[in-house]
Design an enzyme around this catalytic site. Structure first.
Site, PDB file in Angstrom:
ATOM      1  N   SER A 207       4.350   2.189   8.481  1.00 19.00           N
ATOM      2  CA  SER A 207       4.146   0.725   7.508  1.00 19.00           C
ATOM      3  C   SER A 207       5.351   0.529   6.986  1.00 19.00           C
ATOM      4  O   SER A 207       6.176   1.293   6.429  1.00 19.00           O
ATOM      5  CB  SER A 207       3.025   1.234   6.529  1.00 19.00           C
ATOM      6  OG  SER A 207       1.879   1.471   7.140  1.00 19.00           O
TER       7      SER A 207
ATOM      8  N   HIS B 166       0.706  -1.348  -0.235  1.00 19.94           N
ATOM      9  CA  HIS B 166      -0.042   0.087   0.151  1.00 19.94           C
ATOM     10  C   HIS B 166       0.867   1.379   0.012  1.00 19.94           C
ATOM     11  O   HIS B 166       0.482   2.368  -0.562  1.00 19.94           O
ATOM     12  CB  HIS B 166      -0.970   0.057   1.309  1.00 19.94           C
ATOM     13  CG  HIS B 166      -0.468   0.211   2.637  1.00 19.94           C
ATOM     14  ND1 HIS B 166      -0.269  -0.578   3.411  1.00 19.94           N
ATOM     15  CD2 HIS B 166       0.086   1.506   3.275  1.00 19.94           C
ATOM     16  CE1 HIS B 166       0.344  -0.138   4.585  1.00 19.94           C
ATOM     17  NE2 HIS B 166       0.406   1.180   4.295  1.00 19.94           N
TER      18      HIS B 166
ATOM     19  N   ASP C 205      -0.009  -7.992   1.584  1.00 24.02           N
ATOM     20  CA  ASP C 205       0.589  -6.300   1.336  1.00 24.02           C
ATOM     21  C   ASP C 205       2.098  -6.110   1.704  1.00 24.02           C
ATOM     22  O   ASP C 205       2.453  -5.630   2.443  1.00 24.02           O
ATOM     23  CB  ASP C 205      -0.126  -5.688   2.611  1.00 24.02           C
ATOM     24  CG  ASP C 205      -0.174  -4.147   2.359  1.00 24.02           C
ATOM     25  OD1 ASP C 205       0.507  -3.711   1.372  1.00 24.02           O
ATOM     26  OD2 ASP C 205      -0.714  -3.410   3.412  1.00 24.02           O
TER      27      ASP C 205
END
Length: 616
Positions: A547, A390, A444
């Site tokens: 992230s 992402h 992801d």
């Protein structure tokens, strides 16, 4: 008189009839009319006096000539571009020469093209952004004396949101009587409290606002009078953060602020205060009707909830009456790609180990034609780094064709491993190769490749497959909020206890709500996490910007990659229910299945290759 009261005052209705052209352009004595000095300009008496009705409608009035002003002021020349798709030759520059004592708003409305466009764009706000010699989104009330001669600005129009009122226009302050001003810049997104501006179009990372204040004025007065910031600046405690994390209190004067850039850091309001600000005169019958429409929609979408119809209705009505807010702001839960605060004592031996591992954790940032952002990554093996998919989506932007992703990544991404106190300059950063071959949406993750630039790439963190921890402590190393590298010790939430942990956190965040009632709204978000064996769940304080952070067990083995969390927006406050990371074992299995040749070449542990092959 308080600032709020001054701001709401209107210009008298008969101002248009009382003010003469001399109030805008002081007359030049006859003996000076033939003077060729560049510091004086002639008045064009043939020009029809400008209609100021539009200025009054926008809530903007500007200073008129003082009795001692007996000479015509200097003029400034700026170049204006209208960025509107429907206009022919929209990128053509308009040359504007006007008195430096006038405001930007007043000067722009002398251009025929601007006046015509304002009529076309009724119901929208005019936004003016500096492009050359002046930066940021400009306050329309700023005097032209603040502009360097030859400045270039661009005009766009933004949809006016319904909650903006007539006295909350972007033209901002109009109380200046002197052109002795100081201009400085504020990031449009705050540090702890993100939303600080009224206009949603301005609330974007990378945007900055040009603010001006009169010399001797405090920073707080300058921002409160600006008109584009939210009203909490008048009552709450806040400060500005500049380079090298230097703090500037709002009570200081603006005199030394010229040309400097700051980020606003404010205390977050509690949910009680948010609820208090949400109260007021509202039509409760209309709100109950909206709640009914929402309930009918939910029942149509989820037939299994028919038996819960009456329960949902009663709960919504009860919550709305207690909280006195509308249904749209009552419950908003969703997955957030990047709260709990957990403190654990950490052995010194573990700290030394984490310190060594942290050398391989990188600060990843990008600038894709003005779209900027940051995240975390870590060296996996050789020159290859691992981060979240992402994050790559944010880098390339919406609508980019996948075959072009590699080139975009190679042009706009930088990685540094030394951001431990201060941000590193570009000459100490690694570039990224235009290479994008290994990734997965479900897990992801994405693999990127660093470009060799003569610097030593830190050691890879992959050192064989370690068991995925089902309990105990884990450690995350990353760059939360884009800040310097830090570590968070977290308690693993076992898969069997995830649902109870979520329910417990729901009760903390929404003490008056029924957890089962909330759960019905968030079925899909929770189910994907609660029963997913390929993720590790925990409580952490690492959110946006973190992230892609590596997750280690207590022995220093890489076990997962920090990915996302489940948040709730309730009554204006954001709470975090549970955070999670993609486990390393399923990531390696996926790489083995998609690119076994790459894995066998770059990951030298043959025992792990055999183990993953047996699992498949």
């Amino acid at each position: 008189m308080s600032y709020q009261k001054r701001r709401s005052q209107k210009v008298p209705v008969d101002l248009k009839n009382n003010m003469k052209i001399e109030d805008y352009f002081p007359q030049v004595p006859k003996e000076q009319q033939n003077c060729s000095s560049t510091s004086q300009v002639k008045v064009r008496s043939r020009k029809k006096p400008r209609d100021i009705t539009n200025t009054q409608d926008r809530g903007c009035s500007f200073p008129t000539k003082t009795p001692e002003d007996q000479t015509v002021p200097l003029k400034k020349t700026i170049y204006v571009t209208l960025n509107v798709n429907h206009r022919k030759n929209q990128n053509m520059q308009n040359v504007l020469t006007y008195s430096e004592r006038a405001s930007l708003y007043e000067a722009l409305h002398t251009l025929d093209a601007v006046r015509e466009e304002v009529k076309t764009q009724q119901g929208k706000e005019m936004l003016v952004c500096g492009k050359e010699r002046i930066e940021g989104f400009l306050n329309l009330g700023m005097p032209l004396s603040c502009f360097p001669d030859g400045s270039c600005v661009e005009i766009t129009f933004s949809k006016r949101v319904s909650e903006q009122k007539e006295d909350n226009q972007v033209c901002g302050r109009r109380d200046w009587t002197s052109t002795d001003c100081v201009k400085f810049y504020i990031h449009a997104v705050g540090k702890t409290r993100k939303r600080i501006v009224k206009c949603g179009e301005l609330h974007k990372k990378g945007n900055k606002l040009c603010v001006f204040g009169l010399k001797g004025e405090t920073i707080k007065d300058a921002l409160c009078k600006d008109g584009r910031f939210l009203s909490f600046l008048e009552t709450d405690c806040w400060k500005l953060i500049g380079k090298l994390t230097s703090h500037v209190e709002s009570s200081q004067e603006v005199d030394a602020m010229e040309g400097k850039l700051y980020q606003l850091e404010a205390e977050k309001r509690s949910s009680t205060r948010v609820a208090a600000t949400a109260t007021g005169t509202q039509n409760w019958e209309l709100e109950e009707h909206k709640a009914y429409v929402l309930q009918e929609y939910i029942v149509r979408e989820y037939p299994s909830l028919n038996r819960e119809r009456e329960r949902i209705r009663e709960n919504l009505k009860k919550e709305m009456k207690i909280r006195k807010v509308n249904q749209s702001s009552l419950v908003k839960l969703h997955r957030t790609d990047f709260g709990k605060q957990t403190k654990n004592s950490t052995p010194v031996k573990t700290l030394k180990l984490l310190s060594q591992l942290s050398d391989s954790v990188g600060f990843l940032r990008w600038d894709n034609n003005g779209s900027v952002g940051c995240a975390t990554c870590f060296v996996f093996t050789g020159p290859f780094v691992l981060t979240c998919l992402h994050v790559v989506h944010h880098i390339v932007g919406k609508g980019a064709e996948q075959e072009k992703w590699a080139d975009i990544i190679g042009k706009c991404v930088r990685v540094t491993f030394t951001y431990e106190e201060f941000a590193t300059k570009d000459d100490n950063c690694f570039l990224v190769e235009p290479w994008f071959e290994i990734s997965d949406v479900t897990l992801d993750y994405a693999v990127l490749k660093l470009r060799e630039n003569g610097q030593q790439v830190p050691a890879g963190l992959y050192n064989g497959i370690a068991p995925t921890p089902s309990s105990g402590l884990i450690y995350i190393i990353g760059h939360p909020e884009g800040e310097r590298k830090s570590t968070d010790a977290c308690v693993v939430i076992p898969q069997s206890e995830r649902e109870q942990a979520c329910a417990r956190n729901v009760r903390k965040a929404m003490p008056d709500s029924d957890p089962e009632f909330v759960h019905m709204y968030t079925q899909n978000s929770f189910q994907k996490i609660l029963h997913n064996p390929d993720v590790v769940t925990y409580d952490t304080t690492f959110y946006w910007g973190s992230s892609g952070s590596p997750v280690f067990d207590s022995h220093g083995s890489l076990v997962a990659m920090h990915t996302a969390g489940i948040t709730v927006a309730y009554l204006g406050a954001t709470s975090h229910f549970i955070e999670f990371g993609s486990a390393l074992r399923p990531i390696l299995s996926d790489i083995m299945e998609k690119r076994k040749d790459w894995y066998e070449k770059e990951c030298v542990n043959q025992q792990d290759v055999e183990m993953l092959s047996q699992e498949d």
